[in-house]
Design a protein around this motif. Structure first.
Motif, PDB file in Angstrom:
ATOM      1  N   THR A 114      31.618  10.871  -8.884  1.00  0.00           N
ATOM      2  CA  THR A 114      31.499  10.963 -10.345  1.00  0.00           C
ATOM      3  C   THR A 114      32.003   9.693 -11.005  1.00  0.00           C
ATOM      4  O   THR A 114      31.399   9.195 -11.970  1.00  0.00           O
ATOM      5  CB  THR A 114      32.284  12.177 -10.865  1.00  0.00           C
ATOM      6  OG1 THR A 114      31.765  13.362 -10.260  1.00  0.00           O
ATOM      7  CG2 THR A 114      32.162  12.292 -12.375  1.00  0.00           C
ATOM      8  N   MET A 119      38.954  13.459 -13.522  1.00  0.00           N
ATOM      9  CA  MET A 119      38.247  14.596 -12.925  1.00  0.00           C
ATOM     10  C   MET A 119      39.237  15.581 -12.307  1.00  0.00           C
ATOM     11  O   MET A 119      39.078  16.805 -12.406  1.00  0.00           O
ATOM     12  CB  MET A 119      37.272  14.089 -11.855  1.00  0.00           C
ATOM     13  CG  MET A 119      36.132  13.235 -12.401  1.00  0.00           C
ATOM     14  SD  MET A 119      35.078  14.173 -13.549  1.00  0.00           S
ATOM     15  CE  MET A 119      34.466  15.460 -12.468  1.00  0.00           C
ATOM     16  N   LEU A 155      26.446  14.548  -5.460  1.00  0.00           N
ATOM     17  CA  LEU A 155      26.933  13.483  -6.326  1.00  0.00           C
ATOM     18  C   LEU A 155      27.032  12.139  -5.602  1.00  0.00           C
ATOM     19  O   LEU A 155      26.652  11.109  -6.164  1.00  0.00           O
ATOM     20  CB  LEU A 155      28.287  13.882  -6.928  1.00  0.00           C
ATOM     21  CG  LEU A 155      28.208  14.850  -8.115  1.00  0.00           C
ATOM     22  CD1 LEU A 155      29.580  15.375  -8.474  1.00  0.00           C
ATOM     23  CD2 LEU A 155      27.574  14.151  -9.319  1.00  0.00           C
TER      24      LEU A 155
END
Length: 783
Positions: free
Chosen positions: A339, A320, A21
């Motif tokens: 993210t 998250m 990510l």
């Protein structure tokens, strides 16, 4: 072809799972930033190219699965970065297509005037550069020029003047008479909407926006019950509303690196959400209930503080974490940060170009990658973990954000780490108490006032730290700003960190750093002052002028710049308590708006100024701040003597100039000063007509020249030749919108042998005389 996940599994030995990510986020950020400077066509072309590169990288991974041995770690990283970049480039191209609408850009290029219909996205905030001016992000829904009407939905920067703009709230639909102007490149802002009148509300904002406005207003009322300057600090600590902060205190917070406390960030959000979850646990709430409570807390912060980049980054990260809690899985901070970057850049590519977003991400990354790692050796030596982290977190975050700060504003704070370390003693309690004051004030004002008074107690410690840290001579290490200087700062920091990993060098280097830090402590007790042989100092006040000359036991100050905090700090460093004469060359705000920073807590004997003419707003500012200070009219031929300093008024002429490009500029007060045998010509903003009038006013030769009008193109070559200065000083702001200074006049001066020094390059400039030679001392070098 392998899938995205399968290709990465093949290269797991080199590219770890946790870096997938982050690599995609890096690619997306870089592609979005580049795409903002391009067009829709270049964005689509870039997206296709990056997508092809990603497929090529995944194909390379297939070769290993077929038995062909390759080092697939680089291919996996390459493919992941390209994949994120392709997504962002495609999304950015859609936004730039909207931004570059042909019909709108034709109006912008023509600077068309008409009626604009807008929806305000953020609460209008007062400009720090231009008093009385407010700016806000908005969406332009319609624009009517004569009989032509244009409809759409474009992101714009709204600029208006007048107190009416302080009443506008986020989410409100307004109409206003305005002019469309070109926006800065590299953003999704399609235009600058410059209002020519007050806003006209059209309907009411939605209930959530009204609630947020109610909370902010009630908090401001409650905070007024606390003593100053804490009363202005509490709303900033609670919801990031720094409009009530004292200008000098706000500058001190920036100098000492405490500004993150008055900008709602991940720190605030973690405290508020943590407190909400703690209350939920106290009532034995289950996982789903705790997630719901946390989500409500996050939404409330985003709504009340506004969609600031740091708030949005922290909100997505916290979301998250809550999802991990709801799923019963361990939360991973670095994937959550990645993210957040990926989601926000894809939703709003403009985020990639916002300095606040970059600083927030850098600070969080520094905390995750460095702070905990640096704390482990301390824990092994017996330090409790909270104490170790209290030391390493400020150091890690400062290291992470310093290169970006250098790129954006220049200078490196040498007091940030110790000040933040001491601030940690009260940071959490004062933020929580300030938030409680906001909550209670929204419900019942007297309760909010009680909590605000309580929050003011630890806030005093922050005020003292900021003021004391900013008063340390050399608190800011001079360092030029810009991309390459930021990269150099990053290399220097990396080199120092690398040396700290060498066992033999670690202790001597830490001892050297400790001695340097301790050596700064006595400096808090030492007051600054001018050098021996002092002739004149030009303060760095941004886009404006402020000069100081010796006057026996006092000083003469000529102009006060646009920023009260900057001129106040300059006078403090020079040890100025008494001003024998304050000269205002004219009443434009870049020469007068800093008046409060000069007259407050100082004795001012008199003010010398011309008639206000068209610059009525600046005259009102000065009249209000001056109070009972006598105001003298500037008359040609007047002389003033203060010790070894003599001043002669050369302009404005008795019959004021009229019909010029700028009458207030050309009717500026111009002075010729003799300071201990050195001559100084101070010219205000006189332009061509004013300079030609001075040519006939008498002897103009001077060893030091304050270049007229910030070095604009309106300079008379004969005038500059008549002055023939040894040193020329230019008061000018970095990256100003006026093109100051113009290279033409600077070239004329340099070709004639003059040394030219500019505040945007050199910071504060002090000229002193040592025998037959001038010594010029600057803050940042350059010139």
């Amino acid at each position: 072809m392998t899938t995205f996940a399968e290709g990465h599994r093949d290269a797991a030995a080199v590219v770890r799972r946790d870096w997938r990510l982050p690599l995609a986020a890096i690619g997306a950020w870089a592609a979005a930033l580049a795409g903002l400077y391009g067009t829709a066509f270049t964005g689509v072309f870039t997206a296709c190219g990056l997508a092809a590169m990603a497929l090529l990288g995944f194909k390379w991974l297939d070769l290993k699965r077929l038995g062909i041995k390759r080092d697939c770690g680089a291919a996996a990283a390459f493919a992941t970065v390209a994949f994120g970049g392709a997504l962002a480039a495609a999304v950015t191209s859609v936004h730039t297509h909207v931004r570059d609408d042909d019909d709108l850009q034709r109006l912008v290029q023509a600077e068309a005037g008409g009626n604009a219909e807008l929806v305000v996205d953020t609460v209008p905030k007062p400009s720090t550069r231009s008093p009385g001016v407010y700016t806000a992000s908005a969406h332009l829904r319609g624009f009517t020029e004569d009989e032509r009407e244009l409809q759409g939905n474009w992101r714009v920067l709204l600029v208006g003047s007048g107190e009416e703009w302080s009443e506008v709230i986020a989410g409100q639909r307004i109409g206003v008479d305005a002019v469309l102007r070109e926006a800065d490149p590299g953003r999704l802002t399609a235009a600058v909407v410059s209002a020519r009148g007050p806003p006209e509300p059209e309907g009411r904002s939605a209930a959530p926006y009204l609630l947020a406005d109610h909370v902010r207003d009630r908090l401001t009322e409650a905070a007024a019950a606390a003593p100053e300057p804490e009363s202005g600090l509490i709303p900033a600590l609670a919801v990031g509303d720094a409009t009530g902060m004292d200008a000098g205190l706000a500058a001190d917070f920036r100098t000492t690196g405490l500004v993150h406390l008055v900008v709602v960030s991940g720190y605030h959000l973690s405290l508020v959400v943590g407190a909400a979850l703690a209350v939920a646990l106290l009532f034995r709430a289950g996982p789903r209930a705790r997630v719901a409570v946390g989500a409500i807390a996050i939404a409330a912060i985003v709504l009340i503080a506004g969609p600031q980049p740091s708030v949005l980054r922290a909100a997505v990260m916290a979301g998250m974490m809550l999802l991990a809690l709801a799923a019963g899985r361990p939360a991973a901070a670095m994937p959550a940060l990645a993210t957040a970057v990926l989601v926000l850049v894809l939703v709003d590519p403009d985020m990639a170009a916002q300095p606040g977003f970059a600083l927030s991400v850098a600070a969080c990354a520094g905390l995750l990658l460095l702070a905990f790692r640096w704390a482990k050796p301390l824990e092994h030596r017996g330090w409790p973990q909270p104490v170790a982290l209290a030391v390493t977190i400020p150091a890690a975050t400062q290291v992470a954000v310093t290169p970006l700060l250098v790129m954006l504003v220049g200078g490196i704070s040498l007091v940030s780490i110790p000040v933040n370390l001491l601030a940690a003693l009260v940071a959490a309690p004062v933020v929580v108490l300030s938030v409680l004051a906001a909550v209670m004030a929204a419900v019942w004002l007297p309760a909010g006032e009680w909590w605000a008074r309580l929050a003011a107690i630890p806030a005093r410690w922050l005020v003292w730290l900021a003021q004391t840290g900013a008063d340390v001579p050399g608190a800011m290490l001079p360092w030029p700003k810009g991309l390459w200087w930021g990269l150099l700062a990053a290399l220097c920091l990396a080199f120092v960190i690398g040396l700290l990993h060498v066992r033999r060098l670690r202790r001597p280097l830490l001892a050297l750093i400790a001695v340097a830090a301790l050596g700064m402590l006595p400096a808090c007790l030492i007051r600054g002052g001018p050098p021996s042989g002092w002739v004149v100092t030009m303060c760095d006040v941004g886009q404006g002028d402020a000069l100081v000359l010796p006057a026996g036991e006092a000083v003469v100050v000529v102009d006060v710049g646009p920023d009260a905090a900057l001129v106040d700090a300059c006078l403090d460093d020079l040890g100025v308590d008494r001003i024998a004469l304050l000269v205002l060359s004219h009443f434009h705000i870049d020469h007068t708006a800093g008046i409060g920073g000069v007259v407050e807590d100082r004795e001012v004997d008199a003010i010398l100024a011309p008639p206000p003419g068209e610059a009525a707003y600046g005259f009102e500012l000065v009249s209000e701040a001056a109070g009972e200070i006598p105001m003298l009219d500037a008359v040609p031929g007047q002389e003033f003597r203060f010790g070894a300093t003599r001043l002669e008024v050369l302009a404005p002429p008795e019959l004021a100039l009229s019909g010029t490009r700028s009458d207030p500029n050309n009717n500026s007060v111009a002075l010729r000063a003799e300071v201990a045998g050195s001559s100084v010509l101070l010219t205000g903003d006189v332009e061509l007509e004013g300079q030609r009038a001075l040519l006939g006013a008498g002897r103009l030769e001077a060893e030091v020249l304050k270049l007229p009008h910030h070095g604009s193109a309106f300079q008379d070559a004969e005038f500059l030749a008549a002055v023939d200065p040894t040193v020329a000083l230019v008061g000018v702001g970095q990256d100003n919108d006026y093109g100051h200074p113009d290279p033409g006049p600077l070239a004329l001066l340099r070709d004639a042998g003059s040394l030219v020094f500019r505040t945007d390059e050199s910071g504060r400039i002090t000229v002193a005389r040592n025998g037959d030679e001038f010594q010029v001392t600057t803050e940042r070098g350059g010139g």
